[in-house]
Design a protein around this motif. Structure first.
Motif, PDB file in Angstrom:
ATOM      1  N   ILE A  58       0.869  -1.171   0.000  1.00  0.00           N
ATOM      2  CA  ILE A  58       0.000   0.000   0.000  1.00  0.00           C
ATOM      3  C   ILE A  58       0.906   1.222   0.000  1.00  0.00           C
ATOM      4  CG2 ILE A  58      -1.775   1.259   1.257  1.00  0.00           C
ATOM      5  CD1 ILE A  58      -2.523  -1.430   2.564  1.00  0.00           C
ATOM      6  N   ALA A  59       0.742   2.091  -0.983  1.00  0.00           N
ATOM      7  CA  ALA A  59       1.570   3.293  -1.063  1.00  0.00           C
ATOM      8  C   ALA A  59       1.381   4.138   0.180  1.00  0.00           C
ATOM      9  CB  ALA A  59       1.207   4.098  -2.307  1.00  0.00           C
ATOM     10  N   GLY A  60       2.486   4.526   0.810  1.00  0.00           N
ATOM     11  CA  GLY A  60       2.429   5.370   2.002  1.00  0.00           C
ATOM     12  C   GLY A  60       1.947   4.658   3.241  1.00  0.00           C
ATOM     13  N   ALA A  61       1.901   3.325   3.229  1.00  0.00           N
ATOM     14  CA  ALA A  61       1.373   2.588   4.380  1.00  0.00           C
ATOM     15  C   ALA A  61       2.168   2.855   5.636  1.00  0.00           C
ATOM     16  CB  ALA A  61       1.340   1.092   4.090  1.00  0.00           C
ATOM     17  N   SER A  62       3.467   3.067   5.526  1.00  0.00           N
ATOM     18  CA  SER A  62       4.265   3.296   6.727  1.00  0.00           C
ATOM     19  C   SER A  62       3.885   4.607   7.399  1.00  0.00           C
ATOM     20  CB  SER A  62       5.749   3.284   6.388  1.00  0.00           C
ATOM     21  OG  SER A  62       6.042   4.327   5.478  1.00  0.00           O
ATOM     22  N   SER A  63       3.409   5.598   6.632  1.00  0.00           N
ATOM     23  CA  SER A  63       3.027   6.871   7.236  1.00  0.00           C
ATOM     24  C   SER A  63       1.529   6.960   7.490  1.00  0.00           C
ATOM     25  CB  SER A  63       3.450   8.027   6.333  1.00  0.00           C
ATOM     26  OG  SER A  63       2.746   7.952   5.115  1.00  0.00           O
ATOM     27  N   LEU A  64       0.798   5.921   7.098  1.00  0.00           N
ATOM     28  CA  LEU A  64      -0.654   5.928   7.252  1.00  0.00           C
ATOM     29  C   LEU A  64      -1.071   5.795   8.709  1.00  0.00           C
ATOM     30  CD1 LEU A  64      -3.383   5.926   5.782  1.00  0.00           C
ATOM     31  CD2 LEU A  64      -3.160   3.451   5.556  1.00  0.00           C
ATOM     32  N   PHE A  65      -0.319   5.043   9.494  1.00  0.00           N
ATOM     33  CA  PHE A  65      -0.702   4.777  10.868  1.00  0.00           C
ATOM     34  C   PHE A  65       0.315   5.364  11.827  1.00  0.00           C
ATOM     35  CE2 PHE A  65      -2.354   1.468   8.137  1.00  0.00           C
ATOM     36  CZ  PHE A  65      -3.696   1.647   8.365  1.00  0.00           C
ATOM     37  N   VAL A  66      -0.152   6.189  12.740  1.00  0.00           N
ATOM     38  CA  VAL A  66       0.693   6.835  13.725  1.00  0.00           C
ATOM     39  C   VAL A  66       0.170   6.445  15.092  1.00  0.00           C
ATOM     40  CG1 VAL A  66       1.499   9.042  14.612  1.00  0.00           C
ATOM     41  CG2 VAL A  66       1.141   8.760  12.175  1.00  0.00           C
ATOM     42  N   SER A  67       1.084   6.045  15.986  1.00  0.00           N
ATOM     43  CA  SER A  67       0.667   5.639  17.324  1.00  0.00           C
ATOM     44  C   SER A  67       1.096   6.681  18.345  1.00  0.00           C
ATOM     45  CB  SER A  67       1.277   4.282  17.679  1.00  0.00           C
ATOM     46  OG  SER A  67       2.654   4.430  17.964  1.00  0.00           O
ATOM     47  N   CYS A  68       0.735   6.436  19.585  1.00  0.00           N
ATOM     48  CA  CYS A  68       1.090   7.335  20.673  1.00  0.00           C
ATOM     49  C   CYS A  68       2.480   7.050  21.229  1.00  0.00           C
ATOM     50  CB  CYS A  68       0.054   7.211  21.797  1.00  0.00           C
ATOM     51  SG  CYS A  68      -1.530   7.961  21.379  1.00  0.00           S
ATOM     52  N   GLU A  69       3.112   6.026  20.737  1.00  0.00           N
ATOM     53  CA  GLU A  69       4.434   5.663  21.230  1.00  0.00           C
ATOM     54  C   GLU A  69       5.428   6.797  20.997  1.00  0.00           C
ATOM     55  OE1 GLU A  69       7.745   2.279  20.296  1.00  0.00           O
ATOM     56  OE2 GLU A  69       5.639   1.694  20.205  1.00  0.00           O
ATOM     57  N   GLY A  70       6.138   7.184  22.051  1.00  0.00           N
ATOM     58  CA  GLY A  70       7.172   8.202  21.939  1.00  0.00           C
ATOM     59  C   GLY A  70       6.677   9.631  21.825  1.00  0.00           C
ATOM     60  N   THR A  71       5.457   9.909  22.246  1.00  0.00           N
ATOM     61  CA  THR A  71       4.897  11.260  22.101  1.00  0.00           C
ATOM     62  C   THR A  71       5.005  12.106  23.368  1.00  0.00           C
ATOM     63  OG1 THR A  71       2.679  10.467  22.679  1.00  0.00           O
ATOM     64  CG2 THR A  71       3.256  10.521  20.323  1.00  0.00           C
ATOM     65  N   GLU A  72       5.733  11.631  24.365  1.00  0.00           N
ATOM     66  CA  GLU A  72       5.807  12.328  25.654  1.00  0.00           C
ATOM     67  C   GLU A  72       6.306  13.768  25.513  1.00  0.00           C
ATOM     68  OE1 GLU A  72       7.132   9.287  25.085  1.00  0.00           O
ATOM     69  OE2 GLU A  72       5.848   8.007  26.309  1.00  0.00           O
ATOM     70  N   SER A  73       7.327  13.997  24.677  1.00  0.00           N
ATOM     71  CA  SER A  73       7.851  15.356  24.539  1.00  0.00           C
ATOM     72  C   SER A  73       6.836  16.271  23.849  1.00  0.00           C
ATOM     73  CB  SER A  73       9.179  15.365  23.773  1.00  0.00           C
ATOM     74  OG  SER A  73       8.994  14.914  22.449  1.00  0.00           O
ATOM     75  N   GLY A  74       6.073  15.743  22.907  1.00  0.00           N
ATOM     76  CA  GLY A  74       5.030  16.526  22.256  1.00  0.00           C
ATOM     77  C   GLY A  74       3.930  16.919  23.227  1.00  0.00           C
ATOM     78  N   VAL A  75       3.568  15.987  24.115  1.00  0.00           N
ATOM     79  CA  VAL A  75       2.552  16.277  25.140  1.00  0.00           C
ATOM     80  C   VAL A  75       3.092  17.334  26.100  1.00  0.00           C
ATOM     81  CG1 VAL A  75       1.257  15.328  27.084  1.00  0.00           C
ATOM     82  CG2 VAL A  75       1.419  14.032  24.947  1.00  0.00           C
TER      83      VAL A  75
END
Length: 187
Positions: free
Chosen positions: A29-46
């Motif tokens: 699927i084209a762009g499949a790697s960027s299609l799904f984003v998880s909450c893993e590693g988002t602590e600095s953004g929060v």
């Protein structure tokens, strides 16, 4: 950090069909790697969202109701997208117009711009709410100020305390997408 997960049945069925079809045919699927984003590693953004001064800004007389003393922040996933948020809940003894005026002024002073999904626009989904954006490069952070109803609080698992009976309950919410794409207040 809180992790909230919401998935839609249609999205899950579509994903299953697409992945199965790709496996069976050997196609990617084209762009499949960027299609799904998880909450893993988002602590600095929060943490960055939590630092916005507007979360602590409130009109004179507004109080933090019992049960809402802590800043509510974290990440939640919805159908392959991860959203970061930081929220404060207040009760103000005056009217909604005073709350709206306070946050229009505070947002402008901090560089927030009224969003095209502001009340009165065709995309607005909440009556009497405010939406602002703050652009950072190609990403956007949103500021959403909206009024709480007993129904909203019950849906969240909260019982409105006595403070809500004596004033106007509202929430100040700063949010962004985990992948840094453009966000809006329409969620």
């Amino acid at each position: 950090m809180t992790l909230r997960t919401r998935t839609g049945r249609c999205a899950a069925a579509l994903l299953t069909a697409a992945v199965a079809g790709g496996v069976l045919t050997g196609c990617q699927i084209a762009g499949a790697s960027s299609l799904f984003v998880s909450c893993e590693g988002t602590e600095s953004g929060v943490a960055e969202l939590e630092s916005h001064a507007v979360l602590g800004s409130r009109p004179e007389g507004a109080v933090v109701p019992r049960g809402f003393e802590d800043l509510d922040s974290g990440c939640w996933e919805d159908s392959g997208e991860a959203h970061l948020y930081a929220d404060r809940t207040y009760v103000f003894p005056g009217g909604r117009a005073d709350v709206i005026e306070h946050y229009r002024t505070a947002a402008k002073q901090d560089g927030w711009k009224p969003s095209r999904t502001a009340p009165g626009s065709p995309k607005a989904n909440r009556a009497e709410s405010l939406c602002f954006t703050l652009g950072k490069g190609s990403s956007t952070v949103t500021l959403d100020v909206y009024f709480l109803t007993e129904e909203i609080l019950k849906d969240e698992g909260h019982r409105p305390g006595p403070e809500f009976a004596s004033g106007t309950g509202y929430r100040v919410s700063v949010g962004s997408t985990a992948d840094g794409s453009t966000a809006d207040c329409s969620d």
